[in-house]
Design a protein around this motif. Structure first.
Motif, PDB file in Angstrom:
ATOM      1  N   ASP A 149       0.812  -1.220   0.000  1.00 51.23           N
ATOM      2  CA  ASP A 149       0.000   0.000   0.000  1.00 51.23           C
ATOM      3  C   ASP A 149       0.846   1.271   0.000  1.00 51.23           C
ATOM      4  O   ASP A 149       0.328   2.365  -0.242  1.00 51.23           O
ATOM      5  CB  ASP A 149      -0.930   0.007   1.217  1.00 51.23           C
ATOM      6  CG  ASP A 149      -2.042  -1.010   1.064  1.00 51.23           C
ATOM      7  OD1 ASP A 149      -2.879  -0.840   0.165  1.00 51.23           O
ATOM      8  OD2 ASP A 149      -2.050  -2.004   1.819  1.00 51.23           O
ATOM      9  N   SER A 312       6.942   6.529  -1.883  1.00 51.06           N
ATOM     10  CA  SER A 312       5.607   6.272  -1.304  1.00 51.06           C
ATOM     11  C   SER A 312       4.574   7.129  -2.027  1.00 51.06           C
ATOM     12  O   SER A 312       4.767   8.330  -2.212  1.00 51.06           O
ATOM     13  CB  SER A 312       5.584   6.608   0.192  1.00 51.06           C
ATOM     14  OG  SER A 312       6.260   5.609   0.907  1.00 51.06           O
ATOM     15  N   ASP A 314       1.050   6.863  -1.173  1.00 52.62           N
ATOM     16  CA  ASP A 314      -0.046   7.194  -0.259  1.00 52.62           C
ATOM     17  C   ASP A 314       0.412   8.319   0.673  1.00 52.62           C
ATOM     18  O   ASP A 314       1.403   8.170   1.392  1.00 52.62           O
ATOM     19  CB  ASP A 314      -0.441   5.956   0.559  1.00 52.62           C
ATOM     20  CG  ASP A 314      -1.631   6.257   1.451  1.00 52.62           C
ATOM     21  OD1 ASP A 314      -2.754   5.885   1.075  1.00 52.62           O
ATOM     22  OD2 ASP A 314      -1.440   6.903   2.510  1.00 52.62           O
ATOM     23  N   PRO A 315      -0.314   9.457   0.682  1.00 53.63           N
ATOM     24  CA  PRO A 315       0.167  10.609   1.451  1.00 53.63           C
ATOM     25  C   PRO A 315       0.196  10.355   2.957  1.00 53.63           C
ATOM     26  O   PRO A 315       1.022  10.933   3.664  1.00 53.63           O
ATOM     27  CB  PRO A 315      -0.838  11.715   1.098  1.00 53.63           C
ATOM     28  CG  PRO A 315      -2.051  11.010   0.587  1.00 53.63           C
ATOM     29  CD  PRO A 315      -1.583   9.719  -0.007  1.00 53.63           C
ATOM     30  N   THR A 316      -0.672   9.488   3.438  1.00 52.93           N
ATOM     31  CA  THR A 316      -0.696   9.240   4.890  1.00 52.93           C
ATOM     32  C   THR A 316       0.420   8.285   5.290  1.00 52.93           C
ATOM     33  O   THR A 316       1.123   8.497   6.281  1.00 52.93           O
ATOM     34  CB  THR A 316      -2.073   8.683   5.304  1.00 52.93           C
ATOM     35  OG1 THR A 316      -3.086   9.481   4.692  1.00 52.93           O
ATOM     36  CG2 THR A 316      -2.244   8.694   6.810  1.00 52.93           C
ATOM     37  N   LEU A 317       0.601   7.224   4.492  1.00 54.56           N
ATOM     38  CA  LEU A 317       1.672   6.275   4.814  1.00 54.56           C
ATOM     39  C   LEU A 317       3.057   6.919   4.639  1.00 54.56           C
ATOM     40  O   LEU A 317       4.038   6.435   5.191  1.00 54.56           O
ATOM     41  CB  LEU A 317       1.574   5.016   3.944  1.00 54.56           C
ATOM     42  CG  LEU A 317       0.268   4.203   4.011  1.00 54.56           C
ATOM     43  CD1 LEU A 317       0.467   2.819   3.384  1.00 54.56           C
ATOM     44  CD2 LEU A 317      -0.257   4.040   5.420  1.00 54.56           C
ATOM     45  N   GLU A 319       3.969   9.585   5.910  1.00 52.60           N
ATOM     46  CA  GLU A 319       4.295  10.341   7.136  1.00 52.60           C
ATOM     47  C   GLU A 319       5.694   9.951   7.641  1.00 52.60           C
ATOM     48  O   GLU A 319       5.979   8.757   7.829  1.00 52.60           O
ATOM     49  CB  GLU A 319       3.249   9.996   8.216  1.00 52.60           C
ATOM     50  CG  GLU A 319       3.406  10.707   9.532  1.00 52.60           C
ATOM     51  CD  GLU A 319       3.112  12.212   9.413  1.00 52.60           C
ATOM     52  OE1 GLU A 319       2.487  12.638   8.426  1.00 52.60           O
ATOM     53  OE2 GLU A 319       3.549  12.941  10.312  1.00 52.60           O
ATOM     54  N   TYR A 322       6.683   6.652   9.747  1.00 55.73           N
ATOM     55  CA  TYR A 322       5.730   5.534   9.688  1.00 55.73           C
ATOM     56  C   TYR A 322       6.363   4.265   9.097  1.00 55.73           C
ATOM     57  O   TYR A 322       6.148   3.164   9.607  1.00 55.73           O
ATOM     58  CB  TYR A 322       4.445   5.892   8.915  1.00 55.73           C
ATOM     59  CG  TYR A 322       3.556   4.676   8.907  1.00 55.73           C
ATOM     60  CD1 TYR A 322       2.977   4.220  10.104  1.00 55.73           C
ATOM     61  CD2 TYR A 322       3.392   3.899   7.756  1.00 55.73           C
ATOM     62  CE1 TYR A 322       2.248   3.039  10.135  1.00 55.73           C
ATOM     63  CE2 TYR A 322       2.654   2.724   7.778  1.00 55.73           C
ATOM     64  CZ  TYR A 322       2.090   2.303   8.980  1.00 55.73           C
ATOM     65  OH  TYR A 322       1.387   1.137   9.019  1.00 55.73           O
TER      66      TYR A 322
END
Ligand code: ADP
Ligand SMILES: CSC[C@H]1O[C@H](OP(=O)(O)O)[C@H](O)[C@@H]1O
Length: 399
Positions: A149, A312, A314-317, A319, A322
């Motif tokens: 992801d 990466s 996905d902008p949240t992953l 972080e 993380y």
């Protein structure tokens, strides 16, 4: 009506002439069936000079090492070819090239790696390939990161999870890794002299709980497109080169399963070395295996973190911090799966030459006991082992 039929050597030659991509197809004249794995037919297709030029691999509608009494889906051939194609997109230098495949015939034509050697055979003979473990770490990082992801679009990934649902092959792993060794099952295979150790494993409540957690994660964590059976027998090596083959157990599973299986096979060799080369002579080889485990993990984790920083999606992953947090969970899983591989390859259905070819029965039993107790301790302490240096310290302590 399916077009499937089981190939003879003649059929394999004809197929290789059509789909092997060789410039002079009529120079391909003979085939030897050389499969030594548990499941499939593998033909080496030779030219008029006797040189092996291309590989034709076909699934049988049953488990080869058991026979027709254990039917098995032909769809595994599609899964294997499609997994290798995807892994080859992300790590071509360490993935066997698929030249052609046909899902209905359950057949695949592959590049011929006859100038390489199966890594397990080399390890059993005490031959050292200093770059192999780092290259395997690179293969695992590239393939697992790019199918996770972190990199894949969430919609695409869900469709891929469905394309790579591999229920029958997963069930083999679910049973052989996590269930059979811990119960009295006819598929298990061990000498009666190990019965006391096997009874003790089965009576170990905390171990059974930890194995239940490992199986649960294998059943439910769709983190990346795994190779699914990455042991030293599914890796070809040559000087400075490494290629993974045999990905029919591919599916979306817990990311730590692949590095854990790979480390487990290095440690099976570590346990077997005194019986393979002699107690005194084993010291150097054992140090090399520990070095291999360290390099495998460090090359995998360092490349994975670099890919996470640079690629990466996905902008949240993405972080900061993380990916490091996630990799710590992957590490604990990997140590647990490594322990489970040590146990299942010692007392379950499918064994390894690193232990089984030890000639002296008493020595073989000692090496097998070592593999069982190391596997047990790693599963029990997986959550407390913080990094690869601590793992190596524990392995020395458990010797
Ligand atoms: N691309 C290849 N080049 C040369 N030999 C191969 C190749 N693929 C498989 N083999 C040989 O065939 C054997 C069995 O192949 P494998 O893919 O492991 O079969 P299985 O799926 O039955 O385990 C390997 O151990 C190796 O000796
Ligand atoms: C009934 S299949 C047993 C075993 O075989 C596979 O290994 P291989 O690559 O040697 O064919 C896999 O590890 C399965 O668990």
């Amino acid at each position: 009506m399916s077009r499937y039929y089981t190939f003879t050597a003649k059929d394999a030659v004809e197929y290789a002439r059509q789909f092997g991509g060789v410039a002079d197809p009529h120079s391909l004249v003979t085939a030897d069936e050389i499969g030594d794995g548990n499941l499939n037919l593998v033909f080496k297709i030779r030219d008029t000079a006797g040189k092996s030029r291309v590989i034709v691999k076909q699934a049988l509608p049953y488990v080869r090492c058991v026979g027709e009494s254990w039917p098995l889906t032909l769809d595994r051939a599609r899964i294997e070819a499609e997994t290798l194609i995807i892994h080859g997109q992300y790590c071509p230098q360490h993935t066997v090239t698929v030249l052609h495949h046909d899902a209905e015939l359950a057949v695949m034509v592959q590049e011929d790696l006859s100038d390489h050697h199966i890594w397990r055979s080399e390890l059993v003979q005490g031959k050292y390939y200093p770059q192999a473990s780092a290259q395997l770490g690179e293969y695992l990082a590239q393939t697992l990161f790019h199918t996770s992801d972190f990199f894949q679009n969430a919609q695409t990934k869900k469709a891929e999870v469905s394309r790579f649902t591999n229920p029958e092959l997963c069930q083999i792993t679910e049973d052989l890794f996590f269930t059979d060794p811990y119960v009295d099952h006819e598929r298990n295979n061990f000498d009666a002299v190990l019965q006391p150790e096997v009874d003790a494993l089965r009576a170990d409540k905390p171990l059974r709980l930890a194995v239940a957690a490992l199986k649960h994660r294998f059943l439910s964590k769709a983190e990346a497109l795994l190779h699914g059976d990455i042991h030293s027998g599914s890796i070809f090596v040559a000087e400075g080169k490494l290629k993974a083959i045999d990905a029919e157990f591919g599916y979306y599973g817990p990311l730590g399963f692949d590095p854990g299986s790979a480390m487990g096979n290095l440690l099976l060799n570590y346990c077997g070395l005194p019986g393979l080369v002699g107690v005194r002579e084993a010291a150097d080889g054992r140090e090399q295996r520990l070095k291999d485990v360290r390099e495998l993990w460090l090359s995998f984790s360092e490349r994975f973190l670099q890919l996470a920083r640079d690629k990466s999606q996905d902008p949240t992953l993405a972080e900061p911090g993380y990916a490091e947090f996630f990799l710590q969970e992957v590490w604990h899983d990997a140590v647990g799966y490594c322990g489970a591989e040590l146990i299942r390859r010692t007392i379950g259905l499918a064994h390894v030459a690193d232990l089984d070819t030890i000639k002296d029965a008493a020595m073989r039993a000692d090496c097998q006991r070592h593999a069982l107790s190391l596997g047990q301790k790693l599963i029990l302490t997986a959550q407390q082992i913080g990094d690869v240096e601590s793992l190596i310290a524990r392995i020395r302590q458990f010797s």
